[in-house]
Each structure stands twice: as structure tokens, then as C-alpha cells.
Design an enzyme around this catalytic site. Sequence first.
Site, PDB file in Angstrom:
ATOM      1  N   GLY A 174       2.829   8.496   5.555  1.00 33.29           N
ATOM      2  CA  GLY A 174       3.203   7.025   5.447  1.00 33.29           C
ATOM      3  C   GLY A 174       3.105   6.043   6.456  1.00 33.29           C
ATOM      4  O   GLY A 174       2.560   6.610   7.323  1.00 33.29           O
ATOM      5  N   CYS A 175       3.156   4.975   6.230  1.00 34.44           N
ATOM      6  CA  CYS A 175       2.621   3.801   7.136  1.00 34.44           C
ATOM      7  C   CYS A 175       4.219   3.633   7.902  1.00 34.44           C
ATOM      8  O   CYS A 175       4.957   3.563   7.208  1.00 34.44           O
ATOM      9  CB  CYS A 175       2.067   2.859   6.811  1.00 34.44           C
ATOM     10  SG  CYS A 175       0.467   3.190   5.761  1.00 34.44           S
ATOM     11  N   VAL A 176       4.215   3.402   9.072  1.00 35.55           N
ATOM     12  CA  VAL A 176       5.377   3.063   9.867  1.00 35.55           C
ATOM     13  C   VAL A 176       5.468   1.421  10.416  1.00 35.55           C
ATOM     14  O   VAL A 176       4.443   0.851  10.129  1.00 35.55           O
ATOM     15  CB  VAL A 176       5.745   4.020  10.950  1.00 35.55           C
ATOM     16  CG1 VAL A 176       6.187   5.386  10.393  1.00 35.55           C
ATOM     17  CG2 VAL A 176       4.295   4.028  11.818  1.00 35.55           C
TER      18      VAL A 176
END
Lengths: 106, 416
Positions: free
Chosen positions: A104-106
Amino acid sequence: MTTKHFAGIEVELNDEGFFVDPAQWSEAMAPELAEAWGIPTPLTDKHWQVLRFMRSEYFEKGTGPTVRKLGKTSGVTVKELYQLFPKGPAKLAAGCAGIPKPRGCV
Amino acid sequence: MTGRPKRLVVLGAGTGGTLAANRIRKHYPVSDLVIDVVDQNNEHVYQPGLLFVPFGLADPEEIVRPRDRQLHSGINYHLSAIRSVDVDANTVLLDDESVLTYDVLLVATGSVLQPEETDGLLGEGWLDTVFTFYDMEGATALAKKLATFDSGRMVINIVDMPIKCPVAPLEFAFLADWYFTERGVRDDITITYITPLDGAFTKPTASATLASLLDEKNIELVTEFNTGEVDGSGRKLVGYDESEIPFDLAVVVPLHGGAAYVEDSPGLGDELGFIPTDNATLQSAVRPNIFVLGDAADVPASKAGSVTHFEGEVLVANIESFLDGQSLEATFDGHANCFIETGFSKALLIDFNYETEPLPGHYPGPIGLPLLKESRLNHLGKLMFQSFYWHGLLPGRDIPGIGTDMPTAGKHPTSV
């Protein structure tokens, strides 16, 4: 961690239901995995195009692609991806292709 | 170093490019290293300030300063767009046709908004019923709209990740709740927060805290919504699964990608225009003499100024090692630190890295700012940061007691 049987073979899954070891996956498991993930079956050629692409990207880059990357590189448009894998194409295709959840991108 | 001076070319004069150029300039005399910095305009925007513009809490003039004035003397500033980078020839072609040759290249061109990639977003309702606060034009137009918005449904919509400062849309929701309350119209306005994520935020402990704050403030949360179209004239968001969410006012965070020249530079970037980069050393995977700082990198850290700031020290040490022919020893741990404005003069603070999610406790040690908890002190910290940005961070000064690595002393492990 839990274990489950797909195509008669026992595999290890993590808490979110993704394969712990992508090497345990085989194409014969895909139809049962598709049902488990709520992907409309039978799997079509387009589904397979995405599943194979997910695996090759995972083995090359260490993480499966996100939906945007899939839309730009898999040859299947984002709109089609949502028809093939409703709700979350990257997540569902990763689950069905036996690879970990895409980073996932944070 | 001996012989001809080496050449460092820095692409981008934002947070990362400016602080790196200034720090490296201090380390080498001009006779050893020539530093060229390129940017397409001369307006350095303090981007955290954009959040406050729609609520009349920041003046647009206040948060913009000339880029060249933030650079130390002895740094050459080129005001031009970048056309392409040739990673084999070690050259950068600028829009004004000039060519810069480099021994080391630092890519610090950040991320750009790509509203054109979402169907309908720039259509009829743009800057009428549909806005963004992620750039100055949008934030300024939205300020006018909010001042007269008295009733109806406002949606805050993140199209997809990655985005700059992933907490900013949450802060916008909290501030909107405060702003409409102050104006006495809150009861006539519904605020809905719509995200493609499966929670309010990416990390579980913080996500739970932030979701309960949304709930307390009567802000509706819609998760796993994948925006396919923004229909401004029909006033609705349409998901890829064809579900629809109606609105009277939409505040949209558009898709983000790397700077446009990356696509015209063979071998430099990935499908989204970000540069494949080593998480720890910040050296690119493209060529050993190309380094990447800030949003332009594809590292799994937030695209945020605080990350760029903490990366800066590591990056500068590694570029200096590279120039001196030594191995790269400095490593970045993914440290991020964000104040989250929650309205009514309060804020939360979160602190995390690649491995450790945001935890409760205090920062930077047992006595310090409260973590994951609303407080007035954090709000003051957020306000004071702007001055440090211009006078401390960009010039390359260290803050006493604040190191690059994430501190653990004041934190409480938790399970949620």
C-alpha cells in the site's frame, strides 16, 4: 496464519487471506480462489491476462502492482479491471494469483 | 578532490532540492564542486500552508517566496522547465535549449497533480461545485466558495493513492467542521469523507484514532470507494462499480504522478513517473550517480515535507561519500512526523517510520509533545513550524534534539 485446501493441496494463508508462499500456488487453484475472493466466475482470458501479469510483476519487483499501474501496463483498462475484479482489482487479483497484498501507499 | 571541479545538478528547488543544495554547498568550495539548481518557476510554496487558505487562516502571499532567494550564494539557479534527462550521457536538456552536464544528478522534482486523469474532474463543475485545495488556484477559489456555502452535502474525496501529505484531507475535514460551526451553519451541512483506503488512514492504530475523531465531529466516513468519474454538473461521484455519491460541493484530491519530463527521459522513472530508489541510501536504481529526494522517489514513505527533511541528512551524507569515492553508509529509516490539525485550535501529532506505525506517547522523548492525542501544544507546534521551514529547514540548519532516525524513548507499544 491459517491453512486451507485449494485444488486438493494444503496452502498457508496470512490473516488477510493472502498466500504466505507464492510458490505454493498453481493455476489449478485459481477457480476456487476466485470464488473465495468473490470474483465472478468462470475466469475469462482477460482474468488470466491480469493474474499472470500480477505474478510476473511480483516475481520481478517484489510487490504486485497497484490498480493505477495495472491500468497503465497490463493491457486491461482500469474500468475493465473493476468489471473483472469488482471492489478492488489489485487486492482481489493478488489474492487469486497467490501473491501477497500489493504494498500500500502511505 | 583535485582536478576539474565536479558538477552536481539538482532538479527542483522545492523543499528537498533547496535543503540539499544548501547543505552540500557548505561542504565543498566552489573550486571543487559546481552546483546547478533548475526549476520551472520562481515561486516556492510552503505547501502545508495551502490547507489553511480555504478557511481564511493563511494569506496566499504569506506562504510563497522566491525560490532563488532560499538558495545560498555559490549555487547557480536556472529558471527553466526541464525537457528530459539522458541517463547514459549524464546530461539534462532544459526547455530553453541549454544542456547541463552532471557528475551527480539529484532528482527532487516532487509529485504533480493529474486531475486530467479522472473523467469529468476538469469538466463543467470545476471551480464551481468541484474544487481542490492542493494548489494555490484551487485553494483560493475554494475560500470564496466556502464563505458562502450555507447548506448541503460537502464531500472530501481522495481519488487514489499516493498523494502528498496523506493526513491533509483529514485535516481539511476537521477544519471544515470547525469553520462551519463558527459560521453557525454546521447543522445544515453534511460532511462526508470518501477514501479508497479500507480505513481513515493507512496505519491501523492511527486509523482507529482518526476514525473516532471523524465520528465525534459527525463526519461520515465512506471507505473503499474507487472514484471513476466526477460529474460536476450532475453533482455526483461515480465509482468504478457504478455506485454514486451525490454532493453539493466536492473537494477532491486528484491523482498524483511524477513530473512530466520523467516520462520523456528513457529509463528514469516508473509507470507513474516516480524514480525507483533504494529505501535506505536514496540512491536511484537507475544509475549509481543519480540520487532522489522527497516525493519524486518511489520509496514506501509518505510523500511529505517531514519525510524529505529527515531524508535530507542521509542523502547529503551519501552524495558526499559518492563524490569522495567512498561507499554509501548513511541509511534512512522512513521516519515521518506529522501534525494533524483537528480544528478548534488543537492538533494531533504522529511519528512513524517504515517499520513502526504511529504509536501513542510523547515526542521526541518521555517529556515532549503528546502523540496521537489532541492538544493545543501540537497546534502551536504546527503554527510555529512555518518559520522554522524558511529559516531553519531550507537553509540546512539542524534542530537541537530532533534527529533523522525515529525516536522510540517516549512511545508506548499498543495493540488495537
